[in-house]
Design a protein around this motif. Structure first.
Motif, PDB file in Angstrom:
ATOM      1  N   THR A 123     -33.216  51.321 -17.849  1.00 14.34           N
ATOM      2  CA  THR A 123     -31.855  52.069 -17.034  1.00 14.34           C
ATOM      3  C   THR A 123     -31.659  51.668 -15.588  1.00 14.34           C
ATOM      4  O   THR A 123     -30.665  52.247 -14.993  1.00 14.34           O
ATOM      5  N   LEU A 124     -32.945  51.511 -14.461  1.00 13.59           N
ATOM      6  CA  LEU A 124     -32.854  51.199 -13.404  1.00 13.59           C
ATOM      7  C   LEU A 124     -32.268  50.286 -13.568  1.00 13.59           C
ATOM      8  O   LEU A 124     -31.704  49.477 -12.367  1.00 13.59           O
ATOM      9  N   ILE A 125     -32.538  49.535 -14.057  1.00 13.72           N
ATOM     10  CA  ILE A 125     -32.296  47.340 -13.723  1.00 13.72           C
ATOM     11  C   ILE A 125     -30.737  47.623 -14.292  1.00 13.72           C
ATOM     12  O   ILE A 125     -29.952  47.029 -13.622  1.00 13.72           O
ATOM     13  N   ASP A 126     -30.386  48.488 -15.146  1.00 17.35           N
ATOM     14  CA  ASP A 126     -28.664  48.044 -15.244  1.00 17.35           C
ATOM     15  C   ASP A 126     -28.124  48.499 -14.304  1.00 17.35           C
ATOM     16  O   ASP A 126     -26.175  48.928 -14.293  1.00 17.35           O
ATOM     17  N   ALA A 127     -28.410  49.772 -13.713  1.00 19.48           N
ATOM     18  CA  ALA A 127     -28.125  51.237 -12.595  1.00 19.48           C
ATOM     19  C   ALA A 127     -27.840  50.503 -11.348  1.00 19.48           C
ATOM     20  O   ALA A 127     -26.490  50.380 -10.982  1.00 19.48           O
TER      21      ALA A 127
END
Length: 568
Positions: free
Chosen positions: A340-344
């Motif tokens: 989720t964080l990488i995508d953001a």
């Protein structure tokens, strides 16, 4: 804690105010036995026939509260304030710029300390003109451990005969926390010890007034003597031994480290209303973020609801009004939150990208490096937190990324990157040698500049290929230092004159590095070096830019509108 037993429940609860729930139950039990153990006695609740009401009250106290979704609902952090410590000490080795310590409470306090340490003829010592009485202060940060180094400030009292502390050495000084209680000043045990070379305000400010000459600091001159513990205090409605244990277990599922060969969690429930927290190694130096992350943890173990929570936090991470809080909570969720964080981090909005990348850095993910570098270059508000996150990220991509900032147009970014890299490889509490300061010469591309530190540690950094010193025949520096031209190309002569000592003459390279190295060889202090650079700059002897401590400040506000920020 003890409590007086009264005959009414109301006054008894007032008497036990501040007790933990476990202590309160003990008081209730003793009171019930005492007040019902004789004929004619009334019960705790006023009527002998209402023992059922007493049992119901006890059962209510014994009932385990329903667990909250997040630890932050049930607990608030403790120990996050800086603790001020102070003492009275002596600066010696002054070139007749000290003076007798005037009669005062400070002198009395110092004499008492000297007597405890068996100093011979303390009154006679304080009358010399090469010593000066000073007040010494420091701040011990949250989570500090025994042996950590802290900056120390000092100043002569208002009534003093001292005229200049330059070149002085603060003798071993005990620092304690002091509070006024009941009209009297109470002191703690020794919390820090300060000792070292004095850097006066005049050395770097150059203002011609007495105050700047009798005030100064010791860079990393204090050593913490006691650990400072952090903790979580449970709110009254959640105070129960099982609740404290459940919260500690939730923290330890996520945060632990290896103590030798043993895996150990950072949380320990020591009371039904208090959980002691050790600082996780990844958060050393950023204890505030660690405590915020702990408060964002869920109490219950992972469940089928974990995926739903990830989806919801992912949505919040794309909204500027909720992104910062969502990133902290995702960081607390650990590995499950990484996708989720990488995508953001691919978002175009710099603020949203930064929050996601910062959380990834504290999860030790290499994917954080590139977006953090982009963010700190994009806006001054991201510089300090991004550099702090990169400092602790243990990945081989970090070092070249930080070194790549040494040629940046912003001197704040250049020195901030150097500071992060140096602290990453050499912690501030590492052992030091006998050198008065450290000199770093970085041959990175970019315009030359010289930076000197006024906090954390005594260091001077030369960026780029510094220009030769512009010596026109002779330059007279501070406190008996002088630079003169020579017949040898690329060389100058450095001379030091001192009363009562032989003159020192050294031929040095006509560079900033040559000058500073020569000053160390001639016995110069960090204050000498700082004053020399300042005077050389104001006299145009030093051609390149000179800056003192251009580190990016924390707590800057990111402007979401079209207003420009001008911080360089």
């Amino acid at each position: 804690m003890t409590a007086t037993v009264y005959r009414t429940a109301g006054t008894m609860f007032e008497a036990t105010k501040g007790c933990s729930r476990r202590s309160l139950l003990a008081h209730l039990g003793l009171a019930s036995v005492f007040l019902t153990s004789g004929s004619g006695c009334t019960s705790l609740w006023g009527r002998s026939d209402q023992s059922g009401d007493s049992d119901a009250a006890l059962q209510k106290l014994l009932k385990v509260p329903d667990p909250p979704d997040l630890i932050g609902t049930a607990a608030v952090p403790s120990g996050l304030k800086f603790v001020r410590v102070e003492g009275v000490g002596v600066v010696n080795d002054l070139p007749s710029t000290g003076g007798p310590a005037q009669p005062s409470g400070y002198r009395d306090q110092l004499l008492e300390e000297m007597k405890r340490r068996d100093v011979v003829n303390p009154n006679q010592y304080l009358e010399r003109d090469d010593t000066a009485l000073v007040r010494v202060n420091a701040l011990i940060p949250p989570g500090a451990r025994r042996g950590d180094r802290i900056d120390v400030t000092l100043s002569a009292p208002v009534k003093t005969e001292a005229t200049n502390l330059h070149g002085g050495w603060l003798l071993d000084t005990r620092l304690r926390h002091q509070q006024s209680l009941g009209g009297a000043v109470r002191s703690s045990d020794v919390m820090a010890i300060a000792m070292g070379s004095v850097l006066t305000r005049f050395d770097h400010e150059g203002r011609q007034d007495l105050v700047t000459r009798i005030e100064g600091k010791l860079l990393s001159g204090g050593i913490v003597q006691t650990d400072r513990r952090l903790g979580l205090i449970l709110r009254p409605e959640f105070q129960h031994v099982k609740m404290a244990s459940a919260i500690a277990a939730a923290i330890n599922r996520r945060f632990y480290f290896f103590d030798g060969t043993t895996r150990r969690g950072i949380a320990k429930a020591v009371e039904d209303d208090f959980i002691e927290i050790d600082v996780h190694p990844r958060y050393r130096g950023n204890e505030f973020r660690m405590m915020e992350t702990l408060r964002g943890l869920g109490v219950a173990p992972e469940s089928a609801g974990t995926q739903a929570r990830l989806v919801e936090l992912g949505k919040q991470l794309r909204d500027v009004s909720t992104a910062a809080d969502a990133a902290i909570k995702l960081e607390g969720m650990g590995e499950n939150a990484i996708p989720t964080l990488i995508d953001a981090t691919t978002q175009s909005n710099p603020e949203l990208k930064f929050y996601a990348a910062e959380a990834l850095a504290y999860l030790d993910r290499a994917e954080a490096v590139k977006p953090l570098i982009e963010c700190l270059r994009d806006d001054p508000a991201f510089r300090q937190p991004a550099l702090e996150a990169l400092r602790g990220l243990k990945h081989h991509d970090v070092k070249p990324a930080l070194a790549g900032l040494f040629a940046d147009a912003s001197l704040e970014i250049r020195y901030g990157a150097f500071d992060a890299l140096r602290r990453r490889e050499t912690p501030s509490d590492a052992a030091r040698d006998d050198r008065p300061f450290e000199l770093f010469e970085l041959t990175a591309e970019g315009s030359p500049a010289i930076v000197a530190s006024l906090r954390n540690r005594a260091e001077i950094v030369v960026f780029g290929n510094a220009s030769p010193l512009n010596i026109q025949t002779v330059f007279r520096g501070p406190a008996g230092w002088m630079i003169r031209e020579t017949q040898t190309p690329g060389k100058v002569r450095l001379t030091r004159f001192r009363t009562g000592a032989d003159d020192v003459r050294i031929e040095i390279d006509n560079t900033v590095g040559g000058l500073l190295g020569g000053m160390v060889q001639a016995g110069g202090s960090y204050g000498d070096a700082i004053a020399m650079l300042r005077m050389a700059k104001t006299s145009d002897v030093l051609v390149d830019p000179l800056a003192f401590d251009p580190l990016p400040e924390g707590q800057r506000k990111y402007l979401r509108d079209d207003e420009a920020t001008d911080v360089d």
